[in-house]
Each structure stands twice: as C-alpha cells, then as structure tokens.
Scaffold this active site. Structure first.
Site, PDB file in Angstrom:
ATOM      1  N   HIS A   1       4.691   4.202  -2.077  1.00 21.24           N
ATOM      2  CA  HIS A   1       4.445   2.925  -1.397  1.00 21.24           C
ATOM      3  C   HIS A   1       5.753   2.417  -0.768  1.00 21.24           C
ATOM      4  O   HIS A   1       7.044   2.269  -1.373  1.00 21.24           O
ATOM      5  CB  HIS A   1       3.984   1.998  -2.648  1.00 21.24           C
ATOM      6  CG  HIS A   1       2.861   2.006  -3.351  1.00 21.24           C
ATOM      7  ND1 HIS A   1       2.437   2.242  -4.501  1.00 21.24           N
ATOM      8  CD2 HIS A   1       1.513   2.252  -2.880  1.00 21.24           C
ATOM      9  CE1 HIS A   1       1.501   2.327  -5.200  1.00 21.24           C
ATOM     10  NE2 HIS A   1       0.698   2.433  -3.877  1.00 21.24           N
TER      11      HIS A   1
ATOM     12  N   HIS B   1       6.490   5.420  -7.176  1.00 18.41           N
ATOM     13  CA  HIS B   1       5.920   4.471  -6.864  1.00 18.41           C
ATOM     14  C   HIS B   1       6.187   3.535  -5.968  1.00 18.41           C
ATOM     15  O   HIS B   1       5.358   2.879  -4.981  1.00 18.41           O
ATOM     16  CB  HIS B   1       5.558   3.511  -8.070  1.00 18.41           C
ATOM     17  CG  HIS B   1       4.681   2.329  -8.268  1.00 18.41           C
ATOM     18  ND1 HIS B   1       5.368   1.293  -7.659  1.00 18.41           N
ATOM     19  CD2 HIS B   1       3.382   2.099  -8.356  1.00 18.41           C
ATOM     20  CE1 HIS B   1       4.308   0.170  -7.613  1.00 18.41           C
ATOM     21  NE2 HIS B   1       3.280   0.916  -8.162  1.00 18.41           N
TER      22      HIS B   1
ATOM     23  N   HIS C   1       1.392   2.321   3.596  1.00 18.24           N
ATOM     24  CA  HIS C   1       1.318   1.085   3.999  1.00 18.24           C
ATOM     25  C   HIS C   1       2.569   0.779   5.254  1.00 18.24           C
ATOM     26  O   HIS C   1       2.037   0.573   6.111  1.00 18.24           O
ATOM     27  CB  HIS C   1       1.848  -0.102   2.903  1.00 18.24           C
ATOM     28  CG  HIS C   1       0.580  -0.135   1.729  1.00 18.24           C
ATOM     29  ND1 HIS C   1      -0.744  -0.193   1.958  1.00 18.24           N
ATOM     30  CD2 HIS C   1       0.808   0.189   0.490  1.00 18.24           C
ATOM     31  CE1 HIS C   1      -1.216  -0.300   0.816  1.00 18.24           C
ATOM     32  NE2 HIS C   1      -0.531   0.068   0.078  1.00 18.24           N
TER      33      HIS C   1
ATOM     34  N   ASP D   1      -7.375   2.525  -1.221  1.00 23.50           N
ATOM     35  CA  ASP D   1      -6.417   2.014  -1.997  1.00 23.50           C
ATOM     36  C   ASP D   1      -6.882   1.389  -3.260  1.00 23.50           C
ATOM     37  O   ASP D   1      -7.252   2.017  -4.183  1.00 23.50           O
ATOM     38  CB  ASP D   1      -5.515   1.041  -1.236  1.00 23.50           C
ATOM     39  CG  ASP D   1      -4.131   0.586  -2.003  1.00 23.50           C
ATOM     40  OD1 ASP D   1      -3.946   0.983  -3.118  1.00 23.50           O
ATOM     41  OD2 ASP D   1      -3.503  -0.342  -1.256  1.00 23.50           O
TER      42      ASP D   1
END
Length: 449
Positions: free
Chosen positions: A234, A207, A271, A322
């Site tokens: 992420h 995560h 990202h 997303d």
C-alpha cells in the site's frame, strides 16, 4: 512438443489484444493451457463447446482483502473518513477464524468467478488468533484462503503481508496484534513454510511504510527477491501517511521504499494516490507497477491517483477491487478512465484495449503469472465470456466489443468463466458453489458479530 487436445471451444467473438475477431476456435491441451487459436472459424468445429458473446482473457483482481466483503453497505451508513472506516473493519477482523475465513473467502472468490475473475491477489494480513497468539499451524489463515480459492475454482497469489506496527514508532494496537509476527525475520520464517501449488503462488507484501519499520523493509524485499516472488505494498493511499513519513524520516513513502530496496519490476504499489513528481519518476524508472482500485479509492474518499502520468513514466497499470464495495473489474477499468476525465476535463486517456490489458495481462503479470491474460498458444486457458445481447450490451457492432465491455457491461453480463480449460461459471451459474448469494449471506453473518 505436441499436446493432446482436451477440449475445443468455439468463440463467437474473441478479443485478441488489439481487435475483436469473429469465429475463433480455441483448443485447450491436457495441461490446461491454450494449444491453438484459429481464426476464421465461421462455424463451430464438430464437438466444440460454443461460447456466445465476447470472450476475453480471464480478469485479474490484483488487490483483494477478502474479509472486507463483509463491510459492504454497513460502511455506507453515515459519513466519516478512511480512519473511521478502519475501525469498522477491525471489528470484522476480530471475528475471523480459519473456518469462518475459509467459508467467507470461498463465497467471495465464487462471486469473483461470476464476475469473470480467474486470478486474485489476496493481500493477506490476518495471520494469528485475536491477541496475537499463533494458531497451531501458524499459517492456518493463509491456508484457509488458498483452499477457498481452490474450492471456488480460481487461482490465487497469496500476498502474505508483513504488518508489524501501528505507525511510525508505535507498537501494534489491540486490533492489530493478530496481524503482527513481531519482526520481519519472524514473518519471513513463517511465510517460508507456505508452499505454492498448481492454483496458488506465494508472494509477499509490505502493508505500508507506517506498518513496517524502515529498518525491516529490506528483509521483506530480500525474501521476495530471492524467490522472484511478487511484492506488493500500500503506497501513499492517505495524505496523513505521507505527512507522518516525512516527519519520521524526512522522505516520502516512495523514497523510503527506494532507500531500502523495495521498488523494482516485481513490485506493485497499490493506490499510489498522493505522489510527488519525484515519486512518479522513481516508480517509473524502477518499473514498479501501480494497482489502481478506483471503486475503493472513491468509496473511501481517498482521491484520484495519477495513473496516466505513472504509466507514461514506465509504471505498468493493473486493477483491483480492494475492499469489494463492488466486485466488478469492468467497472474498475471504466472508473480509471472516467476518473481521469473528471480530473482533466478531457476524454480518451486510455483506449478500451488498453483498459482491458490492465484488467488482464498486466494484472496477471503483477501477480507472478505472465503466462496468463492472453488468448494465445501457450498461455493458461483462463478466459471469460461477456454477453453482447443484454439490456446493457445489445446494439453496438460486435467489432466494438472491447468498448462495449469496458464502457457499458458489468459483472452481471458475464456468462462463462473458464480456468485451466474447465468451466467454473456456465451460463451465469457457478459450477462448484451452488448458491453463491446464500454462501455470502451465511458467511458474512458469521463474522458480523
């Protein structure tokens, strides 16, 4: 080996990676792959299905949280930050059950098909019942997502996510307990029971560095490496996460992931917004991918990531929707270029061809399907057709179809979506889900609470 041709499509115009070609006959074999691509077909061959407009490879949505679709508009009321947005998200997550998640994801994936998306990377972390008790089938939620993709007619890479902590040295909070397997070893045991199928691959995700203790990162990485499975994470989405990581480990999140073997060509950082020069060099040197999600990054006021520098360093670029503030991969491609223009005050950082490649071939590759995202013999017969005669797209010369698709068209201009040679969207209507808008409204109401 010769293949029996199951179907032939005649493409009025086709984007073949570097240019737009008029009159293309595309034959699909019985195995659901492209058997032949023949240019110079001025008229449709006998029996061919005609696709008017610009046909491109199916779009790949490399980063999705399906249940976030229920937040659309609700989180646009008032102001706040990523962290206040997260509290609203937790409320929706608490109302999910396997049945509710199937219904919601089916509708969301049908919306994706209507937008020309043929493959989704589902970053899945809602594993257990509220409070953290496993379901009778510990993978009930993941199976619901896999079946939802099948029902909506698209492919899925289920990126089953390790989410073990609330922060550095912090146990999961009350909302996060249903996300956690307790340890990375327990996560690996559970996810190993998930099996791939024709439309579904199984991948892994960390995560974030705040949600998986450093000592357990290698377990997740090893699971993916042993299976040559995609691994997503992420990465540096928030400056607060960077600061906490530096305080806890004296390392940036990128450096911490490198220390524990997470980076590499099968890994994609999602990202990659707040990076140091050393981070960018490290991601490029390891050919770790970058998935940009511009509509979410601007919706949450996260910032503009250094996509151009990352790509020049060696990090392949893909795109995702997303949080599904909108589901429109053409908008994501456009936004990546336009964000870079705003930051640099210069134009033309990526060609339309390069942006379409990020939305197609590179996205599929990041999801473990390098055999998708191209209109060429041997590739999966997944493609989508964008109308060139709408109020947004009419006027430009057809040879500028790539520029029209990226810089003018939207998801509303998608007319056809074909997956494995079968029509999933025909003339703007979904062939498997009769009322997508109704399905969205009903399933969102059920989880809104």
């Amino acid at each position: 080996m010769s293949l029996t041709v199951r179907k032939t499509y005649w493409l009025e115009h086709a984007w073949l990676g570097d240019f737009v070609e008029p009159g293309v006959a595309l034959a699909v074999g019985a195995d659901g792959r492209i058997a032949e691509v023949r240019t110079g077909a001025d008229t449709p061959p006998p029996g061919a299905e005609v696709l008017r407009g610009l046909t491109v490879p199916g779009l790949a949505n490399a980063h999705s949280h399906a249940f976030h679709r229920a937040l659309r508009s609700t989180v646009q009321v008032g102001s706040g930050t990523f962290w206040t947005w997260r509290e609203v998200m937790y409320g929706v997550a608490q109302n999910l059950t396997p049945d509710r998640y199937f219904a919601l994801a089916r509708a969301v994936y049908a919306e994706m098909a209507l937008a020309g998306i043929t493959n989704v990377g589902e970053f899945h972390y809602v594993h257990h019942a509220p409070g953290g008790t496993p379901y009778a089938d510990p993978n009930a939620m993941g199976e619901a997502l896999i079946e939802a993709a099948a029902a909506a007619g698209i492919r899925i890479t289920l990126l089953d996510t390790a989410y073990l902590a609330a922060g550095f040295g912090e146990a999961p909070n009350a909302h996060q307990r249903r996300f956690s397997d307790g340890t990375a070893e327990a996560w690996a045991e559970r996810v190993s029971a998930l099996k791939p199928r024709e439309h579904a691959l199984i991948g892994a995700a960390v995560h974030s560095v705040r949600a998986v203790p450093a000592g357990q990162l290698a377990t997740v990485a090893a699971w993916a490496q042993e299976r040559r499975a995609p691994l997503h994470v992420h990465l540096s989405e928030q400056t607060a996460e960077n600061e906490a990581c530096l305080a806890a480990h004296g390392r940036t999140p990128t450096q911490l992931l490198a220390d524990h073997g997470v980076l590499g060509p099968n890994t994609t950082g999602v990202h990659n917004t707040h990076l140091t020069d050393e981070d960018i060099a490290l991601l490029g040197a390891t050919t770790t991918g970058t998935c940009m999600c511009p509509t979410t990054e601007r919706d949450l006021a996260d910032g503009i990531g250094p996509a151009g520098r990352l790509q020049r360093a060696g990090s392949p670029l893909s795109l995702g929707s997303d949080s599904h503030a909108v589901i429109d991969l053409l908008e994501e491609a456009r936004a990546m270029e336009l964000n870079e223009r705003l930051r640099s005050r210069t134009r033309g950082h990526w060609t339309a061809n390069a942006l379409l490649t990020a939305a197609t071939a590179e996205g599929h590759a990041s999801l473990g399907r390098p055999d998708a995202g191209r209109l060429e013999a041997g590739a999966l017969a997944d493609f989508t057709t964008i109308a060139l005669d709408t109020v947004r797209t009419a006027g430009p010369l057809p040879r500028l179809g790539a520029e029209t698709a990226v810089f003018a068209a939207s998801a509303a201009d998608v007319r056809h979506t074909v997956v494995g040679g079968r029509h999933v969207v025909r003339d703007g209507a979904h062939t498997l889900v009769g009322d997508v808008a109704g399905a969205l409204a009903e399933s969102i109401a059920a989880v809104r609470g």
